[in-house]
Design a protein around this motif. Structure first.
Motif, PDB file in Angstrom:
ATOM      1  N   GLY A   1       0.714  -1.287   0.080  1.00 34.23           N
ATOM      2  CA  GLY A   1      -0.246   0.090  -0.021  1.00 34.23           C
ATOM      3  C   GLY A   1       0.920   1.176  -0.156  1.00 34.23           C
ATOM      4  N   TYR A   2       2.052   1.240   0.545  1.00 35.83           N
ATOM      5  CA  TYR A   2       2.858   2.364   0.637  1.00 35.83           C
ATOM      6  C   TYR A   2       3.467   2.524  -0.839  1.00 35.83           C
ATOM      7  CZ  TYR A   2       2.462   2.167   5.806  1.00 35.83           C
ATOM      8  OH  TYR A   2       1.767   2.187   7.069  1.00 35.83           O
ATOM      9  N   ILE A   3       3.546   1.724  -1.745  1.00 38.37           N
ATOM     10  CA  ILE A   3       3.960   2.070  -2.954  1.00 38.37           C
ATOM     11  C   ILE A   3       3.016   3.005  -3.724  1.00 38.37           C
ATOM     12  CG2 ILE A   3       4.185   0.899  -5.249  1.00 38.37           C
ATOM     13  CD1 ILE A   3       4.759  -1.697  -3.948  1.00 38.37           C
ATOM     14  N   ILE A   4       1.761   2.684  -3.459  1.00 41.49           N
ATOM     15  CA  ILE A   4       0.728   3.553  -4.067  1.00 41.49           C
ATOM     16  C   ILE A   4       0.476   4.731  -3.233  1.00 41.49           C
ATOM     17  CG2 ILE A   4      -1.898   3.949  -4.738  1.00 41.49           C
ATOM     18  CD1 ILE A   4      -0.059   1.836  -6.168  1.00 41.49           C
ATOM     19  N   GLU A   5       0.645   5.010  -1.785  1.00 39.96           N
ATOM     20  CA  GLU A   5       0.616   6.120  -1.165  1.00 39.96           C
ATOM     21  C   GLU A   5       1.884   7.010  -1.694  1.00 39.96           C
ATOM     22  OE1 GLU A   5       1.346   7.672   3.302  1.00 39.96           O
ATOM     23  OE2 GLU A   5       0.222   5.699   3.119  1.00 39.96           O
ATOM     24  N   PHE A   6       2.982   6.467  -1.609  1.00 38.02           N
ATOM     25  CA  PHE A   6       4.206   7.244  -2.024  1.00 38.02           C
ATOM     26  C   PHE A   6       4.029   7.791  -3.473  1.00 38.02           C
ATOM     27  CE2 PHE A   6       6.758   4.709   1.144  1.00 38.02           C
ATOM     28  CZ  PHE A   6       6.392   5.552   2.161  1.00 38.02           C
ATOM     29  N   ALA A   7       3.621   7.025  -4.188  1.00 36.13           N
ATOM     30  CA  ALA A   7       3.544   7.489  -5.576  1.00 36.13           C
ATOM     31  C   ALA A   7       2.576   8.738  -5.935  1.00 36.13           C
ATOM     32  CB  ALA A   7       3.096   6.336  -6.672  1.00 36.13           C
ATOM     33  N   LEU A   8       1.353   8.458  -5.209  1.00 38.45           N
ATOM     34  CA  LEU A   8       0.545   9.519  -5.201  1.00 38.45           C
ATOM     35  C   LEU A   8       0.915  10.790  -4.557  1.00 38.45           C
ATOM     36  CD1 LEU A   8      -3.032   7.298  -4.612  1.00 38.45           C
ATOM     37  CD2 LEU A   8      -2.463   8.636  -6.501  1.00 38.45           C
ATOM     38  N   LYS A   9       1.677  10.704  -3.476  1.00 34.68           N
ATOM     39  CA  LYS A   9       2.047  11.922  -2.925  1.00 34.68           C
ATOM     40  C   LYS A   9       3.318  12.746  -3.893  1.00 34.68           C
ATOM     41  CE  LYS A   9       1.037  10.590   1.944  1.00 34.68           C
ATOM     42  NZ  LYS A   9       1.553  10.526   3.365  1.00 34.68           N
ATOM     43  N   ALA A  10       3.772  11.903  -4.675  1.00 37.41           N
ATOM     44  CA  ALA A  10       4.724  12.535  -5.716  1.00 37.41           C
ATOM     45  C   ALA A  10       3.792  13.112  -6.645  1.00 37.41           C
ATOM     46  CB  ALA A  10       5.462  11.349  -6.123  1.00 37.41           C
ATOM     47  N   ALA A  11       2.730  12.637  -7.018  1.00 38.93           N
ATOM     48  CA  ALA A  11       1.665  13.176  -7.767  1.00 38.93           C
ATOM     49  C   ALA A  11       1.295  14.303  -7.298  1.00 38.93           C
ATOM     50  CB  ALA A  11       0.765  12.251  -8.344  1.00 38.93           C
ATOM     51  N   VAL A  12       0.773  14.459  -6.055  1.00 36.29           N
ATOM     52  CA  VAL A  12       0.491  15.777  -5.449  1.00 36.29           C
ATOM     53  C   VAL A  12       1.498  16.848  -5.591  1.00 36.29           C
ATOM     54  CG1 VAL A  12      -0.032  16.645  -3.251  1.00 36.29           C
ATOM     55  CG2 VAL A  12      -1.042  14.434  -3.685  1.00 36.29           C
ATOM     56  N   CYS A  13       2.775  16.487  -5.228  1.00 38.78           N
ATOM     57  CA  CYS A  13       3.811  17.327  -5.663  1.00 38.78           C
ATOM     58  C   CYS A  13       3.680  18.106  -6.701  1.00 38.78           C
ATOM     59  CB  CYS A  13       5.106  16.790  -4.855  1.00 38.78           C
ATOM     60  SG  CYS A  13       5.444  16.535  -3.570  1.00 38.78           S
ATOM     61  N   LYS A  14       3.608  17.246  -7.736  1.00 48.21           N
ATOM     62  CA  LYS A  14       3.843  17.702  -9.195  1.00 48.21           C
ATOM     63  C   LYS A  14       2.487  18.816  -9.691  1.00 48.21           C
ATOM     64  CE  LYS A  14       3.908  16.539 -13.964  1.00 48.21           C
ATOM     65  NZ  LYS A  14       3.702  15.337 -15.010  1.00 48.21           N
ATOM     66  N   GLU A  15       1.177  18.243  -8.950  1.00 52.03           N
ATOM     67  CA  GLU A  15       0.094  19.080  -9.145  1.00 52.03           C
ATOM     68  C   GLU A  15       0.064  20.364  -8.723  1.00 52.03           C
ATOM     69  OE1 GLU A  15      -3.656  20.216  -9.866  1.00 52.03           O
ATOM     70  OE2 GLU A  15      -2.686  19.041 -11.020  1.00 52.03           O
ATOM     71  N   LYS A  16       0.858  20.592  -7.252  1.00 51.52           N
ATOM     72  CA  LYS A  16       0.823  21.573  -6.574  1.00 51.52           C
ATOM     73  C   LYS A  16       2.152  22.531  -7.007  1.00 51.52           C
ATOM     74  CE  LYS A  16      -2.637  20.416  -3.965  1.00 51.52           C
ATOM     75  NZ  LYS A  16      -3.806  20.907  -4.729  1.00 51.52           N
ATOM     76  N   GLY A  17       3.002  21.694  -7.817  1.00 51.31           N
ATOM     77  CA  GLY A  17       4.227  22.666  -8.165  1.00 51.31           C
ATOM     78  C   GLY A  17       5.161  22.822  -7.290  1.00 51.31           C
ATOM     79  N   VAL A  18       5.395  21.813  -6.265  1.00 51.09           N
ATOM     80  CA  VAL A  18       6.114  21.894  -5.279  1.00 51.09           C
ATOM     81  C   VAL A  18       7.100  20.846  -5.078  1.00 51.09           C
ATOM     82  CG1 VAL A  18       4.443  23.307  -3.769  1.00 51.09           C
ATOM     83  CG2 VAL A  18       4.520  20.656  -3.471  1.00 51.09           C
ATOM     84  N   ARG A  19       8.257  21.335  -4.352  1.00 52.39           N
ATOM     85  CA  ARG A  19       9.453  20.060  -4.418  1.00 52.39           C
ATOM     86  C   ARG A  19       9.219  19.145  -3.398  1.00 52.39           C
ATOM     87  NH1 ARG A  19      14.296  18.005  -5.060  1.00 52.39           N
ATOM     88  NH2 ARG A  19      15.901  18.245  -3.370  1.00 52.39           N
ATOM     89  N   ASN A  20       8.734  19.815  -2.287  1.00 55.96           N
ATOM     90  CA  ASN A  20       8.614  19.267  -0.717  1.00 55.96           C
ATOM     91  C   ASN A  20       7.111  18.725  -0.615  1.00 55.96           C
ATOM     92  OD1 ASN A  20      11.516  19.098  -0.106  1.00 55.96           O
ATOM     93  ND2 ASN A  20      10.923  21.200   0.469  1.00 55.96           N
ATOM     94  N   TYR A  21       6.879  17.605  -0.257  1.00 55.72           N
ATOM     95  CA  TYR A  21       5.325  17.322  -0.023  1.00 55.72           C
ATOM     96  C   TYR A  21       4.944  18.220   1.166  1.00 55.72           C
ATOM     97  CZ  TYR A  21       1.295  14.755   0.852  1.00 55.72           C
ATOM     98  OH  TYR A  21      -0.223  14.260   0.922  1.00 55.72           O
ATOM     99  N   PRO A  22       3.715  18.693   0.859  1.00 56.81           N
ATOM    100  CA  PRO A  22       3.073  19.887   2.011  1.00 56.81           C
ATOM    101  C   PRO A  22       3.181  19.248   3.216  1.00 56.81           C
ATOM    102  CG  PRO A  22       1.934  19.864  -0.304  1.00 56.81           C
ATOM    103  CD  PRO A  22       2.750  18.761  -0.195  1.00 56.81           C
ATOM    104  N   GLN A  23       3.516  20.204   4.204  1.00 59.77           N
ATOM    105  CA  GLN A  23       3.394  19.627   5.603  1.00 59.77           C
ATOM    106  C   GLN A  23       2.138  20.541   6.381  1.00 59.77           C
ATOM    107  OE1 GLN A  23       5.604  17.571   7.395  1.00 59.77           O
ATOM    108  NE2 GLN A  23       5.515  16.983   5.037  1.00 59.77           N
TER     109      GLN A  23
END
Length: 138
Positions: A35-57
């Motif tokens: 499940g973490y494979i998908i979670e981490f991948a989706l979080k990378a997609a969130v970074c791309k969508e938001k135009g940020v380098r770091n995952y939002p805190q």
């Protein structure tokens, strides 16, 4: 604070790890960690969508739920279209969305080889796998 590159790396390394676990008959942990494979991948997609380098805190980003991460990544419409157009993907999405971080509390020995292998295949398959689809968005 995880960067987009960290999240991609963690997703791919976790896939390698779960395959090793499953091949060594450690099926419960293999399924849980898949499940973490998908979670981490989706979080990378969130970074791309938001135009940020770091995952939002921020609180709204602290989630393990795939449906919340799909929304944060702006992938709801694409996901719906992919499920409608690709029956194999729909099946694999259904398998992977049965994951929960709470599987870590499941009694040891509950999952057998067929469960972990089907989950891993749903994640990585070149034919309708969930991870290959997410990678097109990260």
């Amino acid at each position: 604070m995880a960067t987009i590159d960290d999240l991609k790396y963690l997703s791919e390394r976790r896939l390698e790890a779960v395959e090793i676990l499953s091949n060594n008959n450690i099926h419960d942990i293999a399924r849980h960690d898949s499940g973490y494979i998908i979670e981490f991948a989706l979080k990378a997609a969130v970074c791309k969508e938001k135009g940020v380098r770091n995952y939002p805190q921020k609180q709204e980003y602290f989630t393990h739920r795939f449906d919340n991460l799909v929304k944060l990544a702006g992938l709801e419409e694409d996901l719906a279209a992919k499920k409608a157009a690709d029956r194999e993907f729909m099946k694999n999405w259904s398998i992977t969305t049965n994951w929960s971080v709470h599987l870590r509390y499941q009694p040891i020995g509950k999952d057998d080889e067929s469960i972990s292998k089907s989950f891993i295949n749903a994640v990585k398959s070149d034919k309708g796998g969930v991870l290959p689809w997410i990678k097109t968005h990260w």
